[in-house]
Design a protein around this motif. Structure first.
Motif, PDB file in Angstrom:
ATOM      1  N   TYR A 241       0.849  -1.197   0.000  1.00 50.17           N
ATOM      2  CA  TYR A 241       0.000   0.000   0.000  1.00 50.17           C
ATOM      3  C   TYR A 241       0.885   1.247   0.000  1.00 50.17           C
ATOM      4  O   TYR A 241       0.685   2.186  -0.776  1.00 50.17           O
ATOM      5  N   PHE A 246      -1.051  -1.957  -6.047  1.00 46.86           N
ATOM      6  CA  PHE A 246      -2.413  -2.419  -5.783  1.00 46.86           C
ATOM      7  C   PHE A 246      -2.831  -3.485  -6.790  1.00 46.86           C
ATOM      8  O   PHE A 246      -2.618  -3.324  -7.989  1.00 46.86           O
ATOM      9  N   LYS A 248      -5.491  -5.050  -9.146  1.00 47.69           N
ATOM     10  CA  LYS A 248      -6.616  -4.408  -9.855  1.00 47.69           C
ATOM     11  C   LYS A 248      -7.772  -5.379 -10.048  1.00 47.69           C
ATOM     12  O   LYS A 248      -8.914  -4.967 -10.222  1.00 47.69           O
ATOM     13  N   PHE A 262      -6.662  -2.516  -1.643  1.00 44.30           N
ATOM     14  CA  PHE A 262      -7.397  -1.254  -1.482  1.00 44.30           C
ATOM     15  C   PHE A 262      -8.310  -0.975  -2.677  1.00 44.30           C
ATOM     16  O   PHE A 262      -9.480  -0.636  -2.525  1.00 44.30           O
ATOM     17  N   GLU A 263      -7.783  -1.123  -3.884  1.00 42.36           N
ATOM     18  CA  GLU A 263      -8.566  -0.781  -5.085  1.00 42.36           C
ATOM     19  C   GLU A 263      -9.650  -1.813  -5.375  1.00 42.36           C
ATOM     20  O   GLU A 263     -10.509  -1.592  -6.229  1.00 42.36           O
ATOM     21  N   LEU A 264      -9.593  -2.949  -4.673  1.00 43.95           N
ATOM     22  CA  LEU A 264     -10.651  -3.964  -4.825  1.00 43.95           C
ATOM     23  C   LEU A 264     -11.690  -3.812  -3.715  1.00 43.95           C
ATOM     24  O   LEU A 264     -12.517  -4.683  -3.510  1.00 43.95           O
ATOM     25  N   GLN A 310     -16.015  -1.664  -4.005  1.00 43.65           N
ATOM     26  CA  GLN A 310     -15.695  -0.330  -4.503  1.00 43.65           C
ATOM     27  C   GLN A 310     -14.644   0.260  -3.578  1.00 43.65           C
ATOM     28  O   GLN A 310     -14.796   0.204  -2.340  1.00 43.65           O
ATOM     29  N   ALA A 311     -13.589   0.794  -4.162  1.00 46.30           N
ATOM     30  CA  ALA A 311     -12.527   1.371  -3.327  1.00 46.30           C
ATOM     31  C   ALA A 311     -13.093   2.521  -2.506  1.00 46.30           C
ATOM     32  O   ALA A 311     -13.992   3.240  -2.963  1.00 46.30           O
ATOM     33  N   SER A 313     -13.833   5.953  -1.281  1.00 41.84           N
ATOM     34  CA  SER A 313     -13.695   7.190  -2.032  1.00 41.84           C
ATOM     35  C   SER A 313     -12.829   8.144  -1.227  1.00 41.84           C
ATOM     36  O   SER A 313     -12.492   7.865  -0.076  1.00 41.84           O
ATOM     37  N   GLY A 334      -4.578   7.137  -1.393  1.00 37.48           N
ATOM     38  CA  GLY A 334      -4.298   6.047  -0.457  1.00 37.48           C
ATOM     39  C   GLY A 334      -3.319   6.478   0.617  1.00 37.48           C
ATOM     40  O   GLY A 334      -3.490   6.192   1.800  1.00 37.48           O
TER      41      GLY A 334
END
Ligand code: SF4
Ligand code: SF4
Length: 362
Positions: A241, A246, A248, A262-264, A310-311, A313, A334
């Motif tokens: 991180y 990350f 995807k 994080f992005e997942l 959803q990551a 926001s 992040g």
């Protein structure tokens, strides 16, 4: 039924040797995150402590919390803890049923009035007079109010009891609420999680056994010793991180390399719990280690907080400020959350008062 013997006497009567008793105290110290130097003081406190009566009520719930407890990975410790308390009423675990079960609850409430620990899992439906969940012809609402009157303290186990949980999710058809929304005049400890980690439940019970009081709580009523740091603070994927690496998708090269989720949709940065340290299934793993992001199940309204995939926001309020500063400095969002979490972690730590030997001897 609970008796007036001390825990030490009960354990000795069960054939637990002094050495075994000290081993039990060491395990309790570890559960409560206390240093080994505290073991003699814990032993002295437990030796004198009286066996508390526990009444456990299950309301609008899925039984996941009790299922979790029965999967505690320290069966000896769990057995000792359950030998050391007097579990006088538990819908799922008791042998009695029907009128005999209700008579046991009534007797325990009368005999130990003002002294028993009330444990609740599940939320409380309040709509239409509470008709949506009843036990022995009594609404959960009425049973909670009745049982709470004589309780010394209440432990709300699971996110349903602590914050309303899944039954409370929009549109909340039964008007489900948390224990603390109903009971205002008793000490309440929230042991959140869907379900909570078994050793966290036994750890809080261990603390109550040892000190006769509830441990120090955070601003959501959770024990700081287990909920003082975020999943993200203790996550082994954290170095990825911090490097901006990350995954995807769940099967891309990043996922195979164990990069950050994080992005997942991982909610680790905003979730406070002990999964990353105590883990699950006999300390084998936890969701992130198994390749799935944290769902945030120990936080209020996690079910309504948006997609699990959803990551997060750009955060609002204090995090938002950090994100804005970070963005201005060309840092990714992040990293802004990382800054925020370092702040939260620092604040939680600085608020946490160290337990001393003197406290144990009180
Ligand atoms: S908190 Fe989760 S596991 Fe516990 S009763 Fe509610 S839905 Fe079930
Ligand atoms: S975002 Fe999730 S997977 Fe990534 S470091 Fe934080 S807790 Fe771990």
């Amino acid at each position: 039924m609970a008796d007036e013997n001390s825990l030490g006497a009960i354990l000795r009567a069960q054939g637990v040797s002094r050495r075994g008793f000290l081993k039990f105290c060491s395990a309790m110290a570890a559960l409560m995150a206390l240093p080994p130097s505290m073991v003699p003081a814990i032993a002295a406190a437990l030796d004198k402590a009286l066996r508390p009566s526990v009444i456990w009520l299950s309301f609008q719930e899925c039984t996941g919390c009790t299922e979790s407890l029965t999967r505690s990975h320290t069966p000896t410790l769990e057995a000792l803890i359950f030998d050391a308390i007097s579990l006088d009423y538990h819908h799922t675990l008791q042998a009695a049923s029907g009128e005999a079960a209700e008579a046991a609850r009534a007797e325990a409430m009368k005999k130990f009035y003002g002294k028993y620990l009330l444990v609740v899992d599940g939320s409380i439906p309040t709509k239409d007079g509470g008709v949506y969940s009843t036990i022995a012809g009594m609404s959960n609402l009425d049973m909670l109010q009745e049982a709470a009157k004589g309780a010394a303290a209440i432990m709300a186990v699971g996110t349903c009891a602590a914050f309303g949980g899944i039954p409370h999710a929009n549109p909340n058809p039964t008007g489900a609420v948390a224990v603390s929304d109903i009971i205002k005049d008793k000490p309440i400890i929230n042991v959140s999680g869907c379900p909570p980690i078994p050793v966290v439940i036994t750890g809080v019970l261990a603390h109550y056994l040892t000190f006769g009081t509830l441990p120090e709580l955070d601003d959501l009523g959770r024990p700081k010793v287990f909920y003082g740091e975020s999943i993200h603070d203790r996550c082994y994927r954290r170095p990825f991180y911090d490097q901006g690496k990350f995954a995807k998708t769940f099967d891309d090269e990043g996922a195979r390399n164990g990069w950050c989720l994080f992005e997942l949709g991982c909610k680790g940065p905003t979730t406070f719990n002990a999964c990353a340290t105590t883990k699950w299934n006999q300390g084998t793993s936890f969701p992130i280690e198994s390749g799935h992001g944290c769902l945030g199940c120990s936080e209020p309204n996690f079910w309504d907080a948006g997609s699990f995939y959803q990551a997060l926001s750009t955060p609002i309020t204090p995090v938002g400020k950090a994100a804005a500063v970070a963005a201005a400095a060309g840092i990714v969002g992040g990293a802004a959350i990382a800054m925020h979490n370092r702040h939260v972690k620092g604040a939680a730590k600085s608020e946490h008062q160290t337990v001393t030997v003197k406290d144990l001897e009180k």
